[in-house]
Enzyme design. Structure first.
Site, PDB file in Angstrom:
ATOM      1  N   GLU A 206       0.816  -1.224   0.000  1.00  0.00           N
ATOM      2  CA  GLU A 206       0.000   0.000   0.000  1.00  0.00           C
ATOM      3  C   GLU A 206       0.843   1.264   0.000  1.00  0.00           C
ATOM      4  O   GLU A 206       1.238   1.750   1.054  1.00  0.00           O
ATOM      5  CB  GLU A 206      -0.948   0.020   1.219  1.00  0.00           C
ATOM      6  CG  GLU A 206      -1.793   1.288   1.280  1.00  0.00           C
ATOM      7  CD  GLU A 206      -2.792   1.338   2.436  1.00  0.00           C
ATOM      8  OE1 GLU A 206      -3.568   2.313   2.495  1.00  0.00           O
ATOM      9  OE2 GLU A 206      -2.779   0.430   3.285  1.00  0.00           O
ATOM     10  N   LYS A 248      -2.458  -2.168  -3.206  1.00  0.00           N
ATOM     11  CA  LYS A 248      -3.519  -1.313  -2.646  1.00  0.00           C
ATOM     12  C   LYS A 248      -3.129   0.149  -2.866  1.00  0.00           C
ATOM     13  O   LYS A 248      -2.502   0.770  -2.019  1.00  0.00           O
ATOM     14  CB  LYS A 248      -3.722  -1.603  -1.150  1.00  0.00           C
ATOM     15  CG  LYS A 248      -4.797  -0.707  -0.511  1.00  0.00           C
ATOM     16  CD  LYS A 248      -5.167  -1.126   0.902  1.00  0.00           C
ATOM     17  CE  LYS A 248      -6.185  -0.149   1.501  1.00  0.00           C
ATOM     18  NZ  LYS A 248      -6.702  -0.576   2.816  1.00  0.00           N
ATOM     19  N   GLY A 295     -10.366   8.634   2.246  1.00  0.00           N
ATOM     20  CA  GLY A 295     -11.195   9.756   2.688  1.00  0.00           C
ATOM     21  C   GLY A 295     -12.242  10.198   1.674  1.00  0.00           C
ATOM     22  O   GLY A 295     -12.937  11.189   1.897  1.00  0.00           O
TER      23      GLY A 295
END
Length: 367
Positions: A206, A248, A295
């Site tokens: 990630e 990711k 977010g």
């Protein structure tokens, strides 16, 4: 002795037998299992629930709904998530924080056993969080947690975890990310991935590029391509078997303070820029790309994923599964419905199911 232009193939490269041994720096006894686990995590129509909030981060989420951040509340909330009936139709795996991996339901069933009984693969966050990057004057960070990682991975595997996650954080700015920051984070991700594979865990790699900043979508695209190509170069150097890992990444969007605004780039533009960046940098051997929500609102995260899976004008197919590994974008409605009350559990689970089903459809391009 005239030079023989065609040496016998058998000796041309004695190491080149199958991808299992050439791609991996170790002849891992886990190679077949890693490939199978990563394939199961990349099933179209399913995604991974990121429920690996650290104690501090889950505290922020609980503050928002007036719930005290104590172990029993954390356990009860994760039990609510994991016992949601039918969740396994949309979820291939769950990332847990270390505390959660060793916890149980109220009736004594270990979380790991509950998940396995539903066909959901248990995963574990293994990094120890972001820390300031030594010698960096721009406030950039690296991620800690490599010390003792092999031993921890072995312990998590024994507890039933079959994949892991490590998050690197990069920021877009004037001359950011710096070469020092990108190189350090890419190397840490690669070493983490190699250590995981040696211990039977599929690494979720990630590299998160934060949305903070006033940059437009083109700048994000340029940085995302630079970051991913650097990460894959280091994965190669470390002999990581691409068939046994998951990427990711962030989606390619305008900065959250951009004049373009977080949502001013159309959903199709975000989808096209994201898929283009991946086509340029992510080898087809990687089975799954599971996006972080970073977010984004629940609605945007779903719509962007759906647009990517609807395909481009040329009708080209993607070589990897494009799905989700969302935290906030799967849990926000669920938390708001729960509010820490036992009487709200059914409503909270219904909210989780609704959002999970929408993202499942999006991963098939069927919204």
């Amino acid at each position: 002795g005239a030079h023989d232009p065609t040496p016998p193939l058998a000796t041309a490269n004695p190491h080149r037998t199958t991808y299992r041994t050439t791609m991996a720096c170790f002849k891992s006894t886990y190679a077949d299992e890693l490939v199978a686990t990563a394939a199961a995590m990349s099933v179209p129509g399913k995604g991974v629930l990121a429920a690996d909030e650290s104690t501090g981060t889950i505290g922020k989420r609980f503050d928002g709904i007036g719930v005290e951040n104590v172990e029993e509340n954390r356990r009860a909330y994760r039990e609510l998530l994991f016992t949601t009936d039918g969740f396994e139709k949309y979820c291939s795996g769950v990332i847990m924080f270390e505390e959660t991996l060793f916890q149980s339901c109220k009736d004594g069933t270990a979380f790991v056993d509950l998940l396995k009984s539903k066909g959901i693969i248990p995963g574990i966050k293994v990094d120890k969080g972001v820390v300031p990057l030594p010698g960096n004057t721009r406030g950039e960070t690296t991620t800690s947690g490599l010390d003792g990682l092999g031993e921890r991975c072995a312990k998590y595997y024994a507890q039933g975890a079959r994949f892991a996650k490590w998050r690197a954080v990069l920021t877009i700015g004037d001359a950011l990310p710096s070469a020092q920051c990108l190189d350090d984070n890419a190397r840490c991700l690669a070493r983490y991935a190699a250590i995981c594979q040696q211990n039977g865990l599929v690494p979720i790699v990630e590299p998160e590029i934060l949305t903070d900043g006033a940059h437009g979508i083109d700048k994000c695209a340029e940085v995302t391509e630079r970051v991913l190509s650097c990460v894959f170069a280091h994965l190669m150097t470390h002999g990581v078997m691409l068939e046994g890992m998951i990427l990711k990444p962030n989606m390619v969007t305008p900065g959250s303070q951009s004049s373009q605004g977080g949502s001013s780039a159309s959903r199709e533009e975000v989808a096209a820029a994201t898929v283009t960046a991946l086509r340029r940098t992510c080898p087809a051997a990687v089975p799954g790309v599971l996006f972080l929500s970073g977010g984004q609102s629940e609605e945007d995260a779903t719509a962007h994923l759906d647009a990517m899976n609807k395909g481009d004008q040329q009708g080209r197919k993607n070589p990897w599964t494009l799905s989700f590994s969302y935290g906030r974008a799967l849990q926000t409605s669920c938390l708001k419905a729960w509010l820490g009350k036992e009487s709200n559990v059914a409503a909270a689970q219904a909210a989780l199911l609704r959002v999970s089903e929408a993202n499942s459809k999006a991963s098939l391009g069927q919204c």
